[in-house]
Design a protein around this motif. Structure first.
Motif, PDB file in Angstrom:
ATOM      1  N   LEU A 177       4.474  -0.995   3.423  1.00  0.00           N
ATOM      2  CA  LEU A 177       3.810   0.301   3.410  1.00  0.00           C
ATOM      3  C   LEU A 177       4.808   1.383   3.036  1.00  0.00           C
ATOM      4  O   LEU A 177       5.954   1.373   3.498  1.00  0.00           O
ATOM      5  N   ASP A 206       5.002   5.754   2.479  1.00  0.00           N
ATOM      6  CA  ASP A 206       4.244   6.999   2.641  1.00  0.00           C
ATOM      7  C   ASP A 206       5.194   8.178   2.827  1.00  0.00           C
ATOM      8  O   ASP A 206       6.413   8.034   2.772  1.00  0.00           O
ATOM      9  N   ALA A 239       0.854  -1.191   0.000  1.00  0.00           N
ATOM     10  CA  ALA A 239       0.000   0.000   0.000  1.00  0.00           C
ATOM     11  C   ALA A 239       0.888   1.238   0.000  1.00  0.00           C
ATOM     12  O   ALA A 239       1.600   1.496   0.972  1.00  0.00           O
ATOM     13  N   TRP A 284      -1.331   5.135   1.347  1.00  0.00           N
ATOM     14  CA  TRP A 284      -2.666   4.855   1.859  1.00  0.00           C
ATOM     15  C   TRP A 284      -2.725   5.049   3.375  1.00  0.00           C
ATOM     16  O   TRP A 284      -3.685   5.579   3.907  1.00  0.00           O
ATOM     17  N   TRP A 285      -1.684   4.629   4.063  1.00  0.00           N
ATOM     18  CA  TRP A 285      -1.672   4.682   5.524  1.00  0.00           C
ATOM     19  C   TRP A 285      -1.954   6.094   6.027  1.00  0.00           C
ATOM     20  O   TRP A 285      -2.660   6.282   7.020  1.00  0.00           O
TER      21      TRP A 285
END
Length: 217
Positions: free
Chosen positions: A144, A146, A113, A116-117
């Protein structure tokens, strides 16, 4: 200030989503991340959540066994399909809500992802991880990616709510200014949250981004 649903915001800004990757000061970080994400997901059967217009799908596909790229918005998926190289025929796209994955989600060895977090409210992160673990099973690799907040490069934080969630003002193509949820996690906070649902947590922090990998437990 109008607070817009994320799906609607990204539908309205789909054509410009990838322009954030053009910022000159971020190129060194992005080059490292593309290599690192590809290395982590090489040989995996990957479920990608909130794939957007497929920037990271195009990074993962050449090295993964298969990629099932999902997003809640058909507008961004249409661009992702259009931009996906034909030679990477191991990619499938589907409309799916990361919060409500279908029961027949499939067998995956990794979940990815990107960005998204930061759109999950702090008070809902444990619940998100729990429902993801329930759908994909234990021992699945979780990756993840980000943003790190950087003054002068990141969009300024407009406000913080009582739960600690932060929000930014962003412009739509129409010129309307809207409020969008965008959280920025510290390493210690990430580790605390992820430890409730995952083990073997590793976090790498770059000037403009962070990358976390773990195993769902």
């Amino acid at each position: 200030m109008n607070q817009i649903p994320l799906a609607q915001y990204y539908a309205l800004t789909a054509d410009a989503i990838e322009s954030v990757y053009d910022k000159p000061e971020r190129q060194e970080d992005l080059a490292w991340l593309r290599d690192k994400v590809a290395d982590l997901l090489e040989g995996h059967t990957v479920l990608e959540l909130a794939c957007g217009t497929g920037y990271w799908t195009r990074v993962i596909a050449p090295v993964a066994d298969a990629v099932h790229a999902t997003d809640i918005g058909e507008e961004v998926l249409a661009l992702a399909r259009e931009r996906q190289p034909e030679e990477d025929d191991n990619v499938t796209f589907a409309v799916a809500d990361a919060w409500h994955l279908p029961e027949s989600v499939g067998e995956y060895t990794a979940v990815f992802a990107g960005f998204w977090w930061s759109h999950v409210k702090r008070e809902e992160q444990d619940r998100f991880l729990a429902q993801l673990r329930a759908k994909v099973g234990k021992d699945v690799l979780l990756v993840l990616l980000d943003n790190t907040y950087v003054d002068g490069s990141s969009t300024v934080i407009a406000r913080t709510d009582l739960e600690g969630n932060t929000y930014q003002f962003r412009l739509l193509p129409s010129g309307e200014r809207v409020e969008v949820l965008k959280n920025f996690a510290t390493d210690s906070y990430l580790r605390k949250r992820l430890s409730n649902a995952a083990r073997d947590i590793r976090i790498e922090r770059l000037p403009y981004y962070w990358l976390a990998k773990a195993r769902l437990k």
